[in-house]
Motif scaffolding. Structure first.
Motif, PDB file in Angstrom:
ATOM      1  N   GLY A 196      19.315  10.361  -2.810  1.00  0.00           N
ATOM      2  CA  GLY A 196      18.998   8.933  -2.831  1.00  0.00           C
ATOM      3  C   GLY A 196      18.356   8.449  -4.120  1.00  0.00           C
ATOM      4  N   LEU A 197      18.701   9.102  -5.241  1.00  0.00           N
ATOM      5  CA  LEU A 197      18.134   8.673  -6.526  1.00  0.00           C
ATOM      6  C   LEU A 197      18.690   7.317  -6.954  1.00  0.00           C
ATOM      7  N   TYR A 198      19.957   7.050  -6.622  1.00  0.00           N
ATOM      8  CA  TYR A 198      20.610   5.811  -7.055  1.00  0.00           C
ATOM      9  C   TYR A 198      21.423   5.220  -5.908  1.00  0.00           C
TER      10      TYR A 198
ATOM     11  N   LYS B 148      23.376   9.657   1.253  1.00  0.00           N
ATOM     12  CA  LYS B 148      22.089  10.370   1.181  1.00  0.00           C
ATOM     13  C   LYS B 148      21.993  11.404   2.306  1.00  0.00           C
ATOM     14  N   SER B 149      21.398  12.564   1.974  1.00  0.00           N
ATOM     15  CA  SER B 149      21.219  13.614   2.979  1.00  0.00           C
ATOM     16  C   SER B 149      20.230  13.161   4.055  1.00  0.00           C
ATOM     17  N   GLY B 150      20.482  13.571   5.284  1.00  0.00           N
ATOM     18  CA  GLY B 150      19.595  13.271   6.406  1.00  0.00           C
ATOM     19  C   GLY B 150      18.234  13.941   6.269  1.00  0.00           C
ATOM     20  N   PHE B 151      18.122  14.919   5.350  1.00  0.00           N
ATOM     21  CA  PHE B 151      16.841  15.604   5.167  1.00  0.00           C
ATOM     22  C   PHE B 151      15.903  14.833   4.240  1.00  0.00           C
ATOM     23  N   VAL B 152      16.311  13.662   3.775  1.00  0.00           N
ATOM     24  CA  VAL B 152      15.418  12.861   2.927  1.00  0.00           C
ATOM     25  C   VAL B 152      15.117  11.524   3.628  1.00  0.00           C
TER      26      VAL B 152
ATOM     27  N   TYR C  31      12.071  15.361 -14.579  1.00  0.00           N
ATOM     28  CA  TYR C  31      12.776  15.952 -13.448  1.00  0.00           C
ATOM     29  C   TYR C  31      14.096  15.278 -13.108  1.00  0.00           C
ATOM     30  N   MET C  32      14.842  15.969 -12.283  1.00  0.00           N
ATOM     31  CA  MET C  32      16.153  15.564 -11.753  1.00  0.00           C
ATOM     32  C   MET C  32      17.233  15.742 -12.827  1.00  0.00           C
ATOM     33  N   HIS C  33      18.489  15.625 -12.394  1.00  0.00           N
ATOM     34  CA  HIS C  33      19.613  15.987 -13.264  1.00  0.00           C
ATOM     35  C   HIS C  33      19.633  15.189 -14.561  1.00  0.00           C
ATOM     36  N   ASP C  34      19.038  13.971 -14.530  1.00  0.00           N
ATOM     37  CA  ASP C  34      19.058  13.150 -15.738  1.00  0.00           C
ATOM     38  C   ASP C  34      17.661  12.924 -16.298  1.00  0.00           C
TER      39      ASP C  34
ATOM     40  N   PHE D  73       8.756   9.849  -4.609  1.00  0.00           N
ATOM     41  CA  PHE D  73      10.186   9.584  -4.409  1.00  0.00           C
ATOM     42  C   PHE D  73      10.653  10.108  -3.043  1.00  0.00           C
ATOM     43  N   TYR D  74      10.232  11.350  -2.693  1.00  0.00           N
ATOM     44  CA  TYR D  74      10.622  11.889  -1.381  1.00  0.00           C
ATOM     45  C   TYR D  74       9.921  11.127  -0.258  1.00  0.00           C
ATOM     46  N   ALA D  75       8.644  10.743  -0.495  1.00  0.00           N
ATOM     47  CA  ALA D  75       7.921   9.999   0.535  1.00  0.00           C
ATOM     48  C   ALA D  75       8.627   8.667   0.810  1.00  0.00           C
TER      49      ALA D  75
ATOM     50  N   ARG E  79      25.975  14.116  -5.212  1.00  0.00           N
ATOM     51  CA  ARG E  79      25.501  15.402  -4.669  1.00  0.00           C
ATOM     52  C   ARG E  79      25.259  16.396  -5.805  1.00  0.00           C
ATOM     53  N   PHE E  80      23.986  16.849  -5.904  1.00  0.00           N
ATOM     54  CA  PHE E  80      23.593  17.801  -6.931  1.00  0.00           C
ATOM     55  C   PHE E  80      23.051  19.058  -6.277  1.00  0.00           C
ATOM     56  N   ARG E  81      22.996  20.128  -7.070  1.00  0.00           N
ATOM     57  CA  ARG E  81      22.480  21.400  -6.560  1.00  0.00           C
ATOM     58  C   ARG E  81      20.964  21.324  -6.435  1.00  0.00           C
TER      59      ARG E  81
ATOM     60  N   PHE F 108       8.296  17.444   6.498  1.00  0.00           N
ATOM     61  CA  PHE F 108       8.622  16.972   5.153  1.00  0.00           C
ATOM     62  C   PHE F 108       9.975  17.488   4.664  1.00  0.00           C
ATOM     63  N   GLU F 109      10.546  18.413   5.400  1.00  0.00           N
ATOM     64  CA  GLU F 109      11.946  18.844   5.220  1.00  0.00           C
ATOM     65  C   GLU F 109      12.256  19.590   3.929  1.00  0.00           C
ATOM     66  N   CYS F 110      11.281  19.732   3.021  1.00  0.00           N
ATOM     67  CA  CYS F 110      11.581  20.341   1.717  1.00  0.00           C
ATOM     68  C   CYS F 110      12.336  21.669   1.854  1.00  0.00           C
ATOM     69  N   HIS F 111      11.875  22.496   2.810  1.00  0.00           N
ATOM     70  CA  HIS F 111      12.381  23.866   2.836  1.00  0.00           C
ATOM     71  C   HIS F 111      13.860  23.950   3.183  1.00  0.00           C
ATOM     72  N   HIS F 112      14.413  22.887   3.764  1.00  0.00           N
ATOM     73  CA  HIS F 112      15.845  22.948   4.082  1.00  0.00           C
ATOM     74  C   HIS F 112      16.674  23.149   2.815  1.00  0.00           C
ATOM     75  N   CYS F 113      16.234  22.574   1.724  1.00  0.00           N
ATOM     76  CA  CYS F 113      17.030  22.644   0.495  1.00  0.00           C
ATOM     77  C   CYS F 113      16.398  23.557  -0.558  1.00  0.00           C
ATOM     78  N   HIS F 114      15.065  23.653  -0.559  1.00  0.00           N
ATOM     79  CA  HIS F 114      14.382  24.515  -1.532  1.00  0.00           C
ATOM     80  C   HIS F 114      13.836  25.720  -0.781  1.00  0.00           C
ATOM     81  N   THR F 115      14.731  26.573  -0.300  1.00  0.00           N
ATOM     82  CA  THR F 115      14.315  27.625   0.618  1.00  0.00           C
ATOM     83  C   THR F 115      14.385  29.005  -0.039  1.00  0.00           C
TER      84      THR F 115
HETATM   85  C1  HEC Z   1      18.418  17.352   1.038  1.00  0.00           C
HETATM   86  C2  HEC Z   1      17.965  18.420   0.229  1.00  0.00           C
HETATM   87  C3  HEC Z   1      16.583  18.310  -0.379  1.00  0.00           C
HETATM   88  C4  HEC Z   1      15.373  18.125   0.232  1.00  0.00           C
HETATM   89  C5  HEC Z   1      15.096  17.928   1.706  1.00  0.00           C
HETATM   90  C6  HEC Z   1      14.377  18.174  -0.793  1.00  0.00           C
HETATM   91  N1  HEC Z   1      14.976  18.368  -2.010  1.00  0.00           N
HETATM   92 FE1  HEC Z   1      14.030  18.443  -3.770  1.00  0.00          FE
HETATM   93  N2  HEC Z   1      15.838  18.426  -4.723  1.00  0.00           N
HETATM   94  C7  HEC Z   1      17.073  18.432  -4.118  1.00  0.00           C
HETATM   95  C8  HEC Z   1      18.104  18.173  -5.088  1.00  0.00           C
HETATM   96  C9  HEC Z   1      19.605  18.113  -4.811  1.00  0.00           C
HETATM   97  C10 HEC Z   1      17.457  17.963  -6.316  1.00  0.00           C
HETATM   98  C11 HEC Z   1      18.124  17.542  -7.622  1.00  0.00           C
HETATM   99  C12 HEC Z   1      18.530  16.091  -7.435  1.00  0.00           C
HETATM  100  C13 HEC Z   1      19.119  15.435  -8.644  1.00  0.00           C
HETATM  101  O1  HEC Z   1      18.874  15.877  -9.763  1.00  0.00           O
HETATM  102  O2  HEC Z   1      19.830  14.424  -8.467  1.00  0.00           O
HETATM  103  C14 HEC Z   1      16.026  18.143  -6.045  1.00  0.00           C
HETATM  104  C15 HEC Z   1      15.029  18.077  -7.010  1.00  0.00           C
HETATM  105  C16 HEC Z   1      13.686  18.331  -6.761  1.00  0.00           C
HETATM  106  C17 HEC Z   1      12.678  18.432  -7.784  1.00  0.00           C
HETATM  107  C18 HEC Z   1      12.915  18.325  -9.273  1.00  0.00           C
HETATM  108  C19 HEC Z   1      13.257  19.669  -9.835  1.00  0.00           C
HETATM  109  C20 HEC Z   1      13.703  19.645 -11.272  1.00  0.00           C
HETATM  110  O3  HEC Z   1      13.677  20.718 -11.877  1.00  0.00           O
HETATM  111  O4  HEC Z   1      14.115  18.599 -11.770  1.00  0.00           O
HETATM  112  C21 HEC Z   1      11.489  18.692  -7.159  1.00  0.00           C
HETATM  113  C22 HEC Z   1      10.132  18.906  -7.801  1.00  0.00           C
HETATM  114  C23 HEC Z   1      11.758  18.723  -5.736  1.00  0.00           C
HETATM  115  N3  HEC Z   1      13.095  18.497  -5.539  1.00  0.00           N
HETATM  116  C24 HEC Z   1      10.800  18.937  -4.755  1.00  0.00           C
HETATM  117  C25 HEC Z   1      11.031  18.697  -3.409  1.00  0.00           C
HETATM  118  C26 HEC Z   1       9.996  18.557  -2.404  1.00  0.00           C
HETATM  119  C27 HEC Z   1       8.513  18.688  -2.661  1.00  0.00           C
HETATM  120  C28 HEC Z   1      10.618  18.288  -1.229  1.00  0.00           C
HETATM  121  C29 HEC Z   1      10.003  17.942   0.106  1.00  0.00           C
HETATM  122  C30 HEC Z   1       9.192  16.771   0.104  1.00  0.00           C
HETATM  123  C31 HEC Z   1      12.042  18.271  -1.496  1.00  0.00           C
HETATM  124  N4  HEC Z   1      12.246  18.522  -2.825  1.00  0.00           N
HETATM  125  C32 HEC Z   1      13.024  18.041  -0.550  1.00  0.00           C
HETATM  126  C33 HEC Z   1      17.291  18.634  -2.770  1.00  0.00           C
HETATM  127  C34 HEC Z   1      16.314  18.451  -1.799  1.00  0.00           C
END
Ligand code: HEC
Ligand code: HEC
Length: 665
Positions: free
Chosen positions: A539-541, A621-625, A583-586, A598-600, A568-570, A508-515
């Motif tokens: 890939g939000l837009y 879009k990042s390859g991790f999504v 959630y998300m920047h907006d 959304f991630y699925a 690209r956001f943090r 599910f790749e989450c940990h690559h960015c939320h580590t």
């Molecule tokens: C490629 C890096 C990346 C991956 C992989 C990723 N995220 Fe994220 N995540 C982000 C970024 C960047 C944002 C903010 C995006 C934006 O606002 O445009 C975000 C936002 C979020 C948010 C909203 C947080 C908030 O405070 O608004 C949640 C919840 C979240 N991610 C959960 C997950 C989960 C669960 C997974 C795995 C399924 C995951 N993320 C995978 C980079 C990632």
């Protein structure tokens, strides 16, 4: 027949090359796997060369060994994926190299089976038997290697590869000193004791692993044989430290005397650090000894050693949390943080006296405001969602997307003075605001205590320093997840535990960015030396299919103007995320369920309106999504895990709450 041998030879050649290629990288963190890959690589490449040379003559032993090196290896790999991996606590992740390697082995296997089949064509009756024999040879070969790997694993506990991918808390063991030394004298000498004027007790110890349990054993002496390295390192030999005479500072150099059996004494200078150095921190020689990387671990409130990098400020860090990085021009003090807390909750800090920082950063909501975007003191809307202030002390960069905003002190002046949009609206009202504060007796006291050397402490610079100090104290580390990590297995539900496994898995790749301990790749701590500022397009837009994001937010592209930085956001910390909707920047996704969906989906497809476009196909879009499929149960498990990151205590902690209410005024 020859063609099949040629194919199998090519297949094993490729598989062997891949094994050789990945071996060194594995060797460094999983020596048993590295060695196995190297051996497999040599055998496979060797086999393919032999097969090319003598293949035409179809030696019997070559066929059978080939079957084991191809089909056997695939069988072995399947067993490690589905049953258990020798010398590891979890399977090796599946990547492209693995897939190509297994495909090549599969090709070799099928070709060899075809060769066997052609060989026995003439004798029809024996053909089925021959094929069965060939297949079972391969399968049994794989099973045998796998089984013997599992059998010997317990004999070499220090070769076991642990896959603690992401949640590696910086764990501080007891305070200790480490070094590496070579003696170039003629005769061996024995180190009998060490001492320092600064530390009350220093003893030689070794950590040993018996039956998987670490034990500390005192060492009487340590022998220095000429030209042999003696290494004291975490997890092995170390000097245990107890009791401190005076204060220790991060980076300080402490002289330590080494006493030898021969009667000689040498002085070694140790550098106080919070973490093992990654490069060389020092190099010295003394009386025939060459000394490298002599360092001491300074721990927080353990064994009497306190790192005073922050001028004596006592951080109340959640267990296992590292020291945050603090800029030199604003060392932490309790007085500044206290003043900052009042200012944070004071509407008088805004130009028209209507809005406090706390108006957009509400404690009960983990310091967010529950709105998609916020409104400032004069009614302006901010372009972005108010982010949580949970653990912001550790953020590598500030705001949703600014690679150049590296310190809180510079971020905080934006809401105070910004005019596009107006938030606090201080610009043009500077004197009014200062006068308001000056007239309050309490602030007379608080400013004087926070900035004791200054005759006129009522300045916006001081206000910024105090606000930053307060915001740095907003530390949260007592969620159900944290309690679980500290050993309370009941703290997480079954569902949350399944969600955690999914969150950490490669699928599910989450940990690559939320580590890491703060669930964001964008994290720095006091001892961080690497300057990393990660930002991702998720890939939000994909407005109009051009890759564009919905105006006015385009990520760090706004700052860098590089096309590839569009969107690209943090990655935000996910601590307390259940409290920080939308959630998300907006604020464009309203629930956690929807974020998971959304991630699925691998991004968001907007079918109508001004932002229409398929975010899943955003070119940046990042390859991790990549997207993935989830059952309803798995979706619920993901949400349960994210909810377990909520720290209720943080949302009620009186240290962070409105002081005007607490003190009843
Ligand atoms: C490629 C890096 C990346 C991956 C992989 C990723 N995220 Fe994220 N995540 C982000 C970024 C960047 C944002 C903010 C995006 C934006 O606002 O445009 C975000 C936002 C979020 C948010 C909203 C947080 C908030 O405070 O608004 C949640 C919840 C979240 N991610 C959960 C997950 C989960 C669960 C997974 C795995 C399924 C995951 N993320 C995978 C980079 C990632
Ligand atoms: C009008 C609402 C509003 C007010 C008032 C406000 N903020 Fe914010 N704050 C925001 C928004 C929105 C962001 C995100 C800004 C961005 O990404 O560009 C933010 C970002 C931050 C950040 C960065 C967090 C991070 O993770 O990078 C900090 C720290 C912060 N604010 C502290 C404060 C302080 C201290 C005050 C009072 C001086 C304050 N804010 C006043 C809305 C507000």
């Amino acid at each position: 027949m020859t063609i099949f041998f040629l194919l199998s030879s090519l297949g094993l050649f490729l598989a062997g090359l891949i094994h050789l290629f990945i071996s060194p990288d594995h060797f460094s963190h999983a020596p048993a796997h590295g060695a196995f890959f190297a051996l497999s690589g040599v055998l496979q490449v060797g086999w393919s060369l032999l097969a090319l040379r003598s293949g035409l003559r179809q030696r019997r032993w070559l066929r059978w060994s080939g079957l084991i090196l191809s089909g056997g290896m695939v069988a072995l790999w399947l067993l490690t994926q589905w049953v258990q991996t020798p010398f590891a606590d979890a399977p090796e992740p599946v990547d492209w190299a693995t897939l190509i390697c297994k495909a090549a082995e599969g090709l070799a296997f099928v070709s060899l089976i075809a060769a066997v089949s052609r060989n026995t064509e003439a004798r029809r009756g024996s053909q089925a038997a021959a094929l069965l024999r060939a297949t079972s040879t391969a399968g049994l070969g794989g099973l045998l290697v796998w089984g013997s790997g599992l059998l010997v694993t317990p004999l070499f506990p220090n070769l076991i590869h642990t896959h603690n991918h992401s949640l590696n808390f910086a764990v501080f063991p007891s305070s200790a000193a480490y070094f590496s030394m070579v003696y170039s004298g003629k005769e061996a000498d024995q180190l009998t004791s060490v001492s320092s004027a600064r530390i009350q007790s220093m003893t030689l110890h070794e950590t040993t692993l018996t039956d998987g349990v670490a034990r500390m054993v005192p060492l009487e002496t340590v022998t220095f044989t000429p030209h042999t390295v003696v290494s004291f390192a975490p997890g092995g030999k170390h000097i245990m430290l107890d009791g401190l005479a005076g204060d220790l500072y991060n980076g300080e150099i402490i002289p330590v005397q080494f006493h030898f059996a021969s009667g000689r004494t040498i002085t070694v200078h140790f550098t106080v650090l919070q973490d093992a150095p990654t490069g060389r921190v020092n190099f010295a020689s003394s009386d025939g000894f060459q000394i490298t990387n002599a360092w001491m671990r300074a721990t927080v409130n353990a064994n009497g050693l306190i790192s005073l990098a922050d001028g004596g400020y006592e951080w109340q860090l959640p267990p296992g949390f590292p020291l945050p990085r603090v800029p030199d021009n604003n060392p932490m003090t309790a007085e500044k943080a206290e003043l900052g807390r009042y200012l944070f909750y004071d509407q008088r800090l805004s130009g028209n006296g209507t809005l406090a920082c706390a108006g957009c950063h509400i404690q009960a909501l983990a310091f967010t405001d529950g709105k998609a975007v916020s409104s400032g003191s004069t009614g302006d809307s901010t372009p972005r969602n108010s982010p949580s202030l949970t653990n912001v002390a550790y953020n590598a960069t500030y705001t949703w997307s600014n690679p150049n905003l590296l310190v809180l002190e510079r971020q905080i002046v934006i809401p105070m003075f910004g005019e596009h949009p107006v938030e606090m609206g201080i610009t043009g009202n500077e004197n009014t605001v200062i006068t308001r504060l000056q007239q309050d007796e309490r602030y007379q006291r608080l400013f004087a205590a926070a900035f004791p050397q200054q005759v006129q402490p009522f300045t916006f610079n001081n206000i910024t320093l105090a606000l930053s100090s307060f915001v740095r104290t907003l530390l949260s580390g007592n969620s159900a997840y944290d309690q679980y990590m500290r050993g309370n297995t009941a703290a997480l539900s079954e569902s949350a535990r399944r969600g955690m496994d999914m969150f950490l898995s490669e699928n599910f790749e989450c940990h690559h960015c939320h580590t890491g301990f703060n669930f964001s790749l964008s994290t720095v701590i006091a001892s961080t030396t690497l300057d990393e500022r990660p930002f991702f397009n998720t890939g939000l837009y994909n407005v109009g299919g051009t890759g564009a994001y919905a105006a006015p937010n385009s990520g760090i592209y706004e700052i860098t103007n590089r096309p590839e930085d569009m969107g690209r956001f943090r990655p935000p910390s996910l601590r307390n995320v259940a409290l920080t909707a939308p959630y998300m920047h907006d604020g464009s996704i309203t629930t956690l369920e929807a974020v998971i969906q959304f991630y699925a989906d691998g991004g968001r497809n907007i079918t109508e309106g001004e932002f229409a476009g398929d975010g899943r196909k955003n070119p940046f879009k990042s390859g991790f999504v990549p997207g993935f499929t989830l059952s309803d149960q798995q979706k619920a498990d993901f949400v349960a895990f994210l909810e377990s990151l909520t720290d209720e205590q943080f949302t009620r902690d009186p240290r962070f709450s409105d002081p005007f209410i607490v003190s009843g005024s």
